[in-house]
Enzyme design. Structure first.
Site, PDB file in Angstrom:
ATOM      1  N   ASN A  14     -29.180  41.798 -57.559  1.00 30.84           N
ATOM      2  CA  ASN A  14     -30.594  41.957 -57.936  1.00 30.84           C
ATOM      3  C   ASN A  14     -31.517  41.600 -56.781  1.00 30.84           C
ATOM      4  O   ASN A  14     -32.545  42.253 -56.585  1.00 30.84           O
ATOM      5  CB  ASN A  14     -30.920  41.124 -59.181  1.00 30.84           C
ATOM      6  CG  ASN A  14     -30.456  41.818 -60.440  1.00 30.84           C
ATOM      7  OD1 ASN A  14     -31.101  42.754 -60.912  1.00 30.84           O
ATOM      8  ND2 ASN A  14     -29.320  41.390 -60.975  1.00 30.84           N
ATOM      9  N   HIS A 109     -32.262  38.707 -67.553  1.00 31.75           N
ATOM     10  CA  HIS A 109     -31.094  38.237 -68.302  1.00 31.75           C
ATOM     11  C   HIS A 109     -30.342  39.443 -68.878  1.00 31.75           C
ATOM     12  O   HIS A 109     -30.978  40.352 -69.427  1.00 31.75           O
ATOM     13  CB  HIS A 109     -31.551  37.293 -69.422  1.00 31.75           C
ATOM     14  CG  HIS A 109     -30.409  36.725 -70.193  1.00 31.75           C
ATOM     15  ND1 HIS A 109     -29.644  35.671 -69.728  1.00 31.75           N
ATOM     16  CD2 HIS A 109     -29.867  37.086 -71.390  1.00 31.75           C
ATOM     17  CE1 HIS A 109     -28.698  35.410 -70.603  1.00 31.75           C
ATOM     18  NE2 HIS A 109     -28.810  36.250 -71.621  1.00 31.75           N
TER      19      HIS A 109
HETATM   20  C1  GRF Z   1     -27.497  39.430 -63.524  1.00 35.50           C
HETATM   21  O1  GRF Z   1     -26.750  40.076 -64.519  1.00 35.50           O
HETATM   22  C2  GRF Z   1     -28.710  38.762 -64.113  1.00 35.50           C
HETATM   23  O2  GRF Z   1     -29.197  39.388 -65.252  1.00 35.50           O
HETATM   24  C3  GRF Z   1     -28.183  37.404 -64.484  1.00 35.50           C
HETATM   25  O3  GRF Z   1     -27.272  37.079 -63.493  1.00 35.50           O
HETATM   26  C4  GRF Z   1     -26.730  38.271 -62.927  1.00 35.50           C
HETATM   27  C5  GRF Z   1     -26.909  38.167 -61.455  1.00 35.50           C
HETATM   28  O4  GRF Z   1     -26.258  39.200 -60.752  1.00 35.50           O
HETATM   29  N1  GRF Z   1     -29.258  36.466 -64.640  1.00 35.50           N
HETATM   30  P1  GRF Z   1     -26.524  39.372 -59.189  1.00 35.50           P
HETATM   31  O5  GRF Z   1     -26.188  38.034 -58.527  1.00 35.50           O
HETATM   32  O6  GRF Z   1     -27.958  39.732 -59.006  1.00 35.50           O
HETATM   33  O7  GRF Z   1     -25.594  40.451 -58.748  1.00 35.50           O
END
Ligand code: GRF
Length: 194
Positions: A14, A109
């Protein structure tokens, strides 16, 4: 440009989506700092590759949450950060940061909150056997994934769905939704300031 800090603990996909959206001009934000609580986490590599400074801390070296959040707060103030964006940060935010950034801390989330808060929301949804889950972007309060909801997207759980396939679908939705929602929030804020 809105100045933001991204907090992450893990893979940082993300974070990458936000870096890429900003580079494409779709997110009018400057990522001033990445904050991470896990040495060796891949989000740190992503920050380095994008030449974003990071602050890595070892939570267990501090007497309590307030002590390390004070240190983080100093870093955020030095860089004039306006919003904290959580992207897979695996810790509850404490009063020190909540009070310094009222309505200015946002999280993503992987479920349709209020269903499946907390850890392993994807596993929780699979175990529950529900046909539908999704993604929620929300403001952060003192609870675990309990703050006011800003946006949600549904993701179906199809017959034969595996954890891997569902994770992939959810991540794809997250990577599209998070920059878009943040852009809307930052645009509104700038309109209010003008
Ligand atoms: C994502 O699924 C987000 O929704 C949750 O943690 C995960 C993080 O994934 N809070 P990344 O580290 O961004 O790949």
């Amino acid at each position: 440009m809105t100045k933001i800090a991204v907090f992450a603990s893990g893979h940082g996909s993300n974070l990458q989506a936000l870096i890429d959206a900003a580079a494409r001009g779709e997110l009018a934000a400057q990522i001033r700092l990445v904050v991470c609580d896990r040495p060796g986490a891949y989000c740190l590599t992503r920050a380095s590759q994008a030449r974003i400074p990071y602050f890595m801390f070892y939570p267990h070296k501090y007497p309590n949450k307030a002590a390390y959040e004070e240190l983080i707060l100093r870093q955020l103030r030095e860089r004039e950060v306006e919003y904290i964006v959580l992207a897979g940060y695996m810790r509850l935010i404490g009063p020190t940061l909540l009070e310094a950034f009222p309505q200015r801390i946002i999280n993503i989330h992987p479920s349709l909150l209020p269903s499946f808060p907390g850890k392993d929301a994807i596993g929780q949804a699979l175990a529950a056997g529900v046909p539908l889950t999704g993604v929620t972007v929300h403001y952060v309060d003192e609870g675990m994934d309990t703050g006011p909801i800003i946006a949600q997207r549904q993701v179906s759980i199809d017959p034969g769905e595996t954890r891997e396939s569902l994770e992939q679908k959810i991540h794809a939705v997250e990577h599209e939704l998070y920059p878009k929602v943040l852009q809307e929030i930052f645009t509104k804020r700038r309109e209010n300031l003008d």
